[in-house]
Scaffold this motif. Structure first.
Motif, PDB file in Angstrom:
ATOM      1  N   ASP A 270      16.468   0.026  -3.660  1.00 43.76           N
ATOM      2  CA  ASP A 270      15.799  -0.652  -4.775  1.00 43.76           C
ATOM      3  C   ASP A 270      15.507  -2.137  -4.535  1.00 43.76           C
ATOM      4  O   ASP A 270      15.140  -2.850  -5.477  1.00 43.76           O
ATOM      5  N   LEU A 272      13.061  -4.914  -3.587  1.00 40.00           N
ATOM      6  CA  LEU A 272      11.604  -4.971  -3.582  1.00 40.00           C
ATOM      7  C   LEU A 272      11.110  -5.840  -2.419  1.00 40.00           C
ATOM      8  O   LEU A 272      11.395  -7.033  -2.353  1.00 40.00           O
ATOM      9  N   ASP A 289       7.359   8.053  -2.285  1.00 39.87           N
ATOM     10  CA  ASP A 289       8.224   7.415  -3.290  1.00 39.87           C
ATOM     11  C   ASP A 289       8.667   6.009  -2.910  1.00 39.87           C
ATOM     12  O   ASP A 289       9.510   5.423  -3.590  1.00 39.87           O
ATOM     13  N   ALA A 290       8.103   5.443  -1.854  1.00 46.76           N
ATOM     14  CA  ALA A 290       8.500   4.091  -1.456  1.00 46.76           C
ATOM     15  C   ALA A 290       7.625   3.025  -2.107  1.00 46.76           C
ATOM     16  O   ALA A 290       8.090   1.914  -2.380  1.00 46.76           O
ATOM     17  N   ILE A 292       5.418   1.111  -4.925  1.00 48.36           N
ATOM     18  CA  ILE A 292       5.235   0.962  -6.370  1.00 48.36           C
ATOM     19  C   ILE A 292       3.775   0.613  -6.608  1.00 48.36           C
ATOM     20  O   ILE A 292       3.163  -0.144  -5.850  1.00 48.36           O
ATOM     21  N   ARG A 325      11.986  -0.482  -1.984  1.00 53.29           N
ATOM     22  CA  ARG A 325      10.726  -0.295  -2.707  1.00 53.29           C
ATOM     23  C   ARG A 325       9.703  -1.258  -2.127  1.00 53.29           C
ATOM     24  O   ARG A 325      10.013  -2.439  -1.909  1.00 53.29           O
TER      25      ARG A 325
END
Length: 535
Positions: A270, A272, A289-290, A292, A325
């Motif tokens: 998580d 960023l 899913d990596a 955003i 992320r």
């Protein structure tokens, strides 16, 4: 009966004809078309067409000695031969995809900010002296510390970027544009700097440095500069290959950095990471899913997809921070060769977005000339707690330091190979902080494929991933603490101690993550703007 000319008259007439055809000027007039000179003894409207790409011009190839289009070297009578047509020199292709390099994608117009994509000027040849740096009047309230001299400017030939003074009215802005006959392209309010910048096109025939100086002298303008050009720093590519289950076995980089040991402690969960680069393929399985806010409308590019995969791949490849992320910020575009290039305006607005979204790590796998406005944005991001990591550059050991790696708030990363030897094209200098693998690195490519890239871009992405590992368990760490831990735990290469080739040495991810835990446990948060921003 008509009298024939005398023998002497016939001989004289033949002599005149021989002299006429022996004349180089006559021979040249017989072939060469009319039109203005092209500087090579020929005509700009003749048989040698201008094949220069419109957006990234290349110099014409010099004509060889004895080239027939410039007239014959000596007297004589013979057949006039049309000269060969020389194509423009081949463009250096940085990325070699399975399909031909795509054309530059068209960006969907923004209703609020109509932005036209610039043509980009060619870098001056290395042997020529660099042009004088345009003067500016940038006077930020807290100017960044001095940065070492960097490479000669490379900028869009018909655009400028200027900062407006606070509280300037719309009428005054229109007055500035009218005074200098500028065509407005877009205006941006930068929350990161608390200022507004105007992107504009200059009149045809005007010189960018001249317009920049004139703008800087206007009392309504806070600063002005060219719209500088930056290049992605991955120089070599092997054609993308279809996915294979044994791809992870082709990776040497994780073992050289001790990534398996580091993953027992953290995987970047998580954290960023902003990837300011060319477009990333959001549909690649390695990046599932990596990302955003992925943008599926933009055609993905090899460079941005490769950098994102180096950080967060997690299927057939071992990424450095597989649970991080990624905020993919599309700031670099295709040029005519398919390479990734970006401008000041694109990168600065991407930095502003990284600040708005709260990115803790910002990967900058590009390089170019010093940019005053970008320098201020980098300083502001670091004061907000972002760890800034940049590619040292692929211009070679004799080149000047490149930007943003030369900025003191940025961790400049050089590249090494499987045997820890320095990448031959890497820049060197006092700005180098650390080294990481960056030669023949397997990374994802658009369309679900994979590719092998080399360059300091890859090394920068690897270090960004390690920074994410460090911040997973200790988000309170400041950029200075992250940098200190990375440098202190690096494995020394080259001469004993820090040097201008490898910096502190090869990154050791496991040791850096452990050092982050020690720093968090033993060192109270510094009373600094960075620490205050993180808290």
């Amino acid at each position: 009966m008509r009298r024939l000319p005398s023998l002497s008259a016939q001989i004289a007439a033949c002599g005149l004809l021989a002299a006429l055809f022996a004349s180089p000027a006559a021979a040249q007039r017989t072939y060469m078309p009319s039109g203005p000179s092209d500087g090579y003894g020929g005509s700009s409207t003749g048989r040698v067409p201008d094949r220069t790409p419109e957006r990234y011009p290349e110099p014409r190839r010099p004509r060889p000695q004895g080239y027939p289009g410039g007239g014959f070297p000596g007297p004589g009578i013979g057949i006039i031969v049309a000269p060969p047509i020389y194509d423009a020199p081949p463009l250096r292709v940085i990325y070699e995809d399975a399909e031909p390099a795509p054309s530059r994608p068209a960006r969907k117009p923004d209703k609020q900010k109509q932005k036209q994509k610039p043509a980009v000027a060619k870098k001056p040849p290395p042997a020529s002296p660099p042009p004088a740096k345009p003067a500016t009047t940038a006077r930020p309230a807290a100017p960044p510390p001095p940065v070492r001299a960097v490479a000669a400017p490379d900028y869009v030939p018909d655009e400028v970027v200027f900062e407006l003074k606070p509280d300037i009215s719309e009428a005054e802005i229109a007055g500035v544009l009218r005074r200098f006959a500028l065509t407005p392209l877009a205006r941006y309010d930068l929350a990161l700097l608390g200022t507004s910048i105007q992107h504009a096109r200059i009149p045809r025939g005007s010189a960018v440095p001249t317009v920049v100086r004139q703008l800087a002298a206007d009392p309504r303008v806070a600063s002005a500069q060219p719209n500088l050009v930056f290049d992605g720093q991955a120089d070599e590519a092997v054609a993308p290959v279809a996915g294979r289950p044994e791809l992870a076995g082709a990776q040497y980089a994780p073992d050289r950095m001790k990534i398996p040991e580091a993953h027992r402690l953290a995987e970047g969960r998580d954290v960023l990471v902003a990837v300011i680069d060319s477009a990333v393929d959001p549909a690649h399985p390695e990046l599932a899913d990596a990302l955003i806010d992925p943008d599926a409308k933009v055609k993905p590019h090899t460079h941005g997809t490769g950098m994102a995969g180096a950080i967060a791949a997690h299927v057939k490849l071992v990424g450095i921070a597989p649970e991080a992320r990624l905020l993919a910020l599309d700031a670099l575009r295709y040029d005519t060769t398919g390479a990734a290039k970006g401008t000041s305006i694109d990168i600065i607005t991407a930095l502003d977005m990284a600040g708005k979204r709260g990115a803790r790590v910002v990967n900058l796998s590009f390089a170019g000339p010093r940019d005053e406005l970008m320098a201020r944005a980098l300083r502001a991001l670091r004061l907000r707690g972002a760890v800034l990591v940049a590619a040292a550059g692929n211009e070679g050991p004799k080149a000047k330091p490149l930007f943003p790696a030369a900025h003191p708030d940025v961790i400049a990363v050089t590249a090494t190979g499987p045997d820890d030897a320095l990448y031959a094209q890497a820049n060197i200098g006092a700005q180098i902080a650390i080294a990481a693998p960056g030669v023949e690195v397997m990374v994802p490519a658009p369309g679900g494929a994979y590719q092998v890239l080399s360059g300091t871009s890859l090394a920068s992405a690897h270090v960004s991933g390690v920074a994410a590992l460090m911040l997973q368990g200790h988000p309170e760490l400041t950029p200075a603490q992250v940098r200190e831990a990375l440098v202190r735990t690096a494995r020394d290469l080259g001469k004993p101690g820090r040097d201008d080739l490898y910096g502190a040495g090869l990154i050791d991810a496991a040791a850096a993550v452990a050092a982050a835990s020690e720093a968090a446990a033993t060192t109270p948060a510094a009373a600094s703007p960075e620490a205050a921003a993180i808290r």
